[in-house]
Design a protein around this motif. Structure first.
Motif, PDB file in Angstrom:
ATOM      1  N   TRP A  74      81.936  35.875  18.519  1.00 27.59           N
ATOM      2  CA  TRP A  74      83.012  36.852  18.336  1.00 27.59           C
ATOM      3  C   TRP A  74      83.692  36.687  16.983  1.00 27.59           C
ATOM      4  O   TRP A  74      83.797  35.590  16.450  1.00 27.59           O
ATOM      5  N   ASN A  75      84.202  37.785  16.477  1.00 29.72           N
ATOM      6  CA  ASN A  75      85.050  37.821  15.278  1.00 29.72           C
ATOM      7  C   ASN A  75      84.484  36.993  14.125  1.00 29.72           C
ATOM      8  O   ASN A  75      85.137  36.071  13.636  1.00 29.72           O
ATOM      9  N   PRO A  76      83.263  37.324  13.679  1.00 34.94           N
ATOM     10  CA  PRO A  76      82.660  36.551  12.591  1.00 34.94           C
ATOM     11  C   PRO A  76      83.506  36.560  11.318  1.00 34.94           C
ATOM     12  O   PRO A  76      84.211  37.520  11.041  1.00 34.94           O
ATOM     13  N   ARG A  77      83.406  35.451  10.604  1.00 36.20           N
ATOM     14  CA  ARG A  77      84.134  35.230   9.351  1.00 36.20           C
ATOM     15  C   ARG A  77      85.646  35.368   9.511  1.00 36.20           C
ATOM     16  O   ARG A  77      86.350  35.746   8.585  1.00 36.20           O
ATOM     17  N   GLY A  78      86.138  35.100  10.726  1.00 34.22           N
ATOM     18  CA  GLY A  78      87.577  35.105  10.969  1.00 34.22           C
ATOM     19  C   GLY A  78      88.216  36.478  10.957  1.00 34.22           C
ATOM     20  O   GLY A  78      89.433  36.588  10.891  1.00 34.22           O
ATOM     21  N   ARG A  79      87.401  37.520  11.035  1.00 35.95           N
ATOM     22  CA  ARG A  79      87.938  38.885  11.030  1.00 35.95           C
ATOM     23  C   ARG A  79      87.803  39.487  12.423  1.00 35.95           C
ATOM     24  O   ARG A  79      86.743  39.391  13.046  1.00 35.95           O
ATOM     25  N   THR A  80      88.844  40.126  12.884  1.00 34.41           N
ATOM     26  CA  THR A  80      88.814  40.745  14.208  1.00 34.41           C
ATOM     27  C   THR A  80      87.786  41.872  14.226  1.00 34.41           C
ATOM     28  O   THR A  80      87.841  42.793  13.408  1.00 34.41           O
ATOM     29  N   ALA A  81      86.842  41.772  15.134  1.00 32.92           N
ATOM     30  CA  ALA A  81      85.798  42.785  15.288  1.00 32.92           C
ATOM     31  C   ALA A  81      86.146  43.672  16.481  1.00 32.92           C
ATOM     32  O   ALA A  81      86.947  43.301  17.339  1.00 32.92           O
TER      33      ALA A  81
ATOM     34  N   PRO B 244      85.643  45.586  20.109  1.00 32.14           N
ATOM     35  CA  PRO B 244      85.051  45.103  21.369  1.00 32.14           C
ATOM     36  C   PRO B 244      83.542  45.332  21.431  1.00 32.14           C
ATOM     37  O   PRO B 244      82.802  44.469  21.909  1.00 32.14           O
ATOM     38  N   ASP B 245      83.074  46.479  20.946  1.00 38.02           N
ATOM     39  CA  ASP B 245      81.633  46.757  20.965  1.00 38.02           C
ATOM     40  C   ASP B 245      80.869  45.793  20.059  1.00 38.02           C
ATOM     41  O   ASP B 245      79.797  45.306  20.421  1.00 38.02           O
ATOM     42  N   ALA B 246      81.403  45.536  18.862  1.00 38.09           N
ATOM     43  CA  ALA B 246      80.746  44.604  17.941  1.00 38.09           C
ATOM     44  C   ALA B 246      80.717  43.196  18.518  1.00 38.09           C
ATOM     45  O   ALA B 246      79.706  42.498  18.410  1.00 38.09           O
ATOM     46  N   ASN B 247      81.818  42.765  19.142  1.00 37.48           N
ATOM     47  CA  ASN B 247      81.846  41.435  19.753  1.00 37.48           C
ATOM     48  C   ASN B 247      80.860  41.345  20.914  1.00 37.48           C
ATOM     49  O   ASN B 247      80.158  40.335  21.065  1.00 37.48           O
ATOM     50  N   ALA B 248      80.787  42.389  21.740  1.00 36.85           N
ATOM     51  CA  ALA B 248      79.850  42.386  22.868  1.00 36.85           C
ATOM     52  C   ALA B 248      78.405  42.323  22.359  1.00 36.85           C
ATOM     53  O   ALA B 248      77.576  41.580  22.911  1.00 36.85           O
ATOM     54  N   HIS B 249      78.108  43.073  21.311  1.00 40.29           N
ATOM     55  CA  HIS B 249      76.761  43.051  20.727  1.00 40.29           C
ATOM     56  C   HIS B 249      76.435  41.658  20.172  1.00 40.29           C
ATOM     57  O   HIS B 249      75.345  41.123  20.417  1.00 40.29           O
ATOM     58  N   ALA B 250      77.363  41.077  19.435  1.00 38.09           N
ATOM     59  CA  ALA B 250      77.144  39.739  18.873  1.00 38.09           C
ATOM     60  C   ALA B 250      76.932  38.715  19.985  1.00 38.09           C
ATOM     61  O   ALA B 250      76.076  37.829  19.871  1.00 38.09           O
ATOM     62  N   HIS B 251      77.698  38.831  21.079  1.00 36.89           N
ATOM     63  CA  HIS B 251      77.549  37.888  22.197  1.00 36.89           C
ATOM     64  C   HIS B 251      76.165  38.042  22.836  1.00 36.89           C
ATOM     65  O   HIS B 251      75.523  37.033  23.162  1.00 36.89           O
ATOM     66  N   ARG B 252      75.697  39.270  22.995  1.00 40.38           N
ATOM     67  CA  ARG B 252      74.344  39.479  23.550  1.00 40.38           C
ATOM     68  C   ARG B 252      73.283  38.833  22.664  1.00 40.38           C
ATOM     69  O   ARG B 252      72.319  38.235  23.156  1.00 40.38           O
ATOM     70  N   LEU B 253      73.456  38.939  21.344  1.00 36.23           N
ATOM     71  CA  LEU B 253      72.507  38.300  20.423  1.00 36.23           C
ATOM     72  C   LEU B 253      72.562  36.775  20.546  1.00 36.23           C
ATOM     73  O   LEU B 253      71.520  36.109  20.508  1.00 36.23           O
ATOM     74  N   LEU B 254      73.757  36.218  20.698  1.00 32.30           N
ATOM     75  CA  LEU B 254      73.904  34.768  20.894  1.00 32.30           C
ATOM     76  C   LEU B 254      73.204  34.347  22.182  1.00 32.30           C
ATOM     77  O   LEU B 254      72.461  33.360  22.200  1.00 32.30           O
TER      78      LEU B 254
ATOM     79  N   GLN C 130      80.513  31.962  12.245  1.00 33.60           N
ATOM     80  CA  GLN C 130      81.649  31.209  12.753  1.00 33.60           C
ATOM     81  C   GLN C 130      82.113  30.133  11.775  1.00 33.60           C
ATOM     82  O   GLN C 130      81.318  29.569  11.035  1.00 33.60           O
ATOM     83  N   ASP C 131      83.411  29.851  11.820  1.00 32.55           N
ATOM     84  CA  ASP C 131      83.991  28.777  11.008  1.00 32.55           C
ATOM     85  C   ASP C 131      83.732  27.411  11.631  1.00 32.55           C
ATOM     86  O   ASP C 131      83.577  26.420  10.925  1.00 32.55           O
ATOM     87  N   ALA C 132      83.718  27.354  12.977  1.00 28.11           N
ATOM     88  CA  ALA C 132      83.613  26.058  13.654  1.00 28.11           C
ATOM     89  C   ALA C 132      83.046  26.233  15.055  1.00 28.11           C
ATOM     90  O   ALA C 132      83.048  27.338  15.616  1.00 28.11           O
TER      91      ALA C 132
END
Length: 165
Positions: free
Chosen positions: A59-66, A68-78, A125-127
């Motif tokens: 979620w929220n890559p590079r510390g920027r708020t994404a 909900p759809d972008a976060n859900a997509h990124a989580h599916r890829l993870l 992600q930062d950490a």
């Protein structure tokens, strides 16, 4: 005089140091909070002696708020990457202690710290977090910076846990 090469921590490092995590096991939810170093209160639910549980989000890559759809997509890829690697994992959520900010995550076993950092970095992600029987660590993804603290873990029942993956 020689300069000392000290890894630089991400700008949101203090937020990571105080973050809490809920790990959703099949029969319970384990809530983990950082504590002073050398503190280990509660039961470490690791699947094997000496195993590290890494908690990673996309979620929220590079510390920027994404969105909900972008976060859900990124989580599916993870999740697809974790499954591709054949790792044991459980759903998790990380966020602030007040519960005002939460990020869908995964708790995985079977990664080295380096591999966990690489996976976090792949998802911007930062950490990432690393939980062992004796420490709760925050590991920077872009360098070797790390912070070590203790932990406390409390459990509550879960009637419909998704189970081991």
């Amino acid at each position: 005089m020689h300069a000392i090469d000290v890894p630089v921590t991400p700008r949101n490092w203090d937020l990571y140091l105080t973050a809490v995590v809920d790990i959703h096991f099949q029969d319970r939810i384990v809530h983990v909070e950082p504590r002073p170093p050398r503190t280990a209160e509660g039961v470490f639910p690791g699947p094997a002696e000496g195993a590290t549980v890494h908690v990673i989000t996309a979620w929220n890559p590079r510390g920027r708020t994404a969105s909900p759809d972008a976060n859900a997509h990124a989580h599916r890829l993870l999740l697809a990457e974790v499954r591709r690697r054949g790792l044991t994992w459980w759903p998790a959520e990380g966020g602030d202690v007040r519960g005002t900010h939460r990020e869908e995550s995964v708790a995985v076993v079977g990664l080295s710290d380096t591999a966990a950092r690489d996976l976090g970095r792949h998802f911007g992600q930062d950490a990432v977090f690393a939980w062992t029987p004796d420490a709760w660590r925050v590991l920077a993804c872009d360098n070797d910076a790390a912070s070590v603290s203790g932990w406390t873990a409390s459990e509550r029942g879960c009637s419909t846990g998704p189970g081991r993956r």
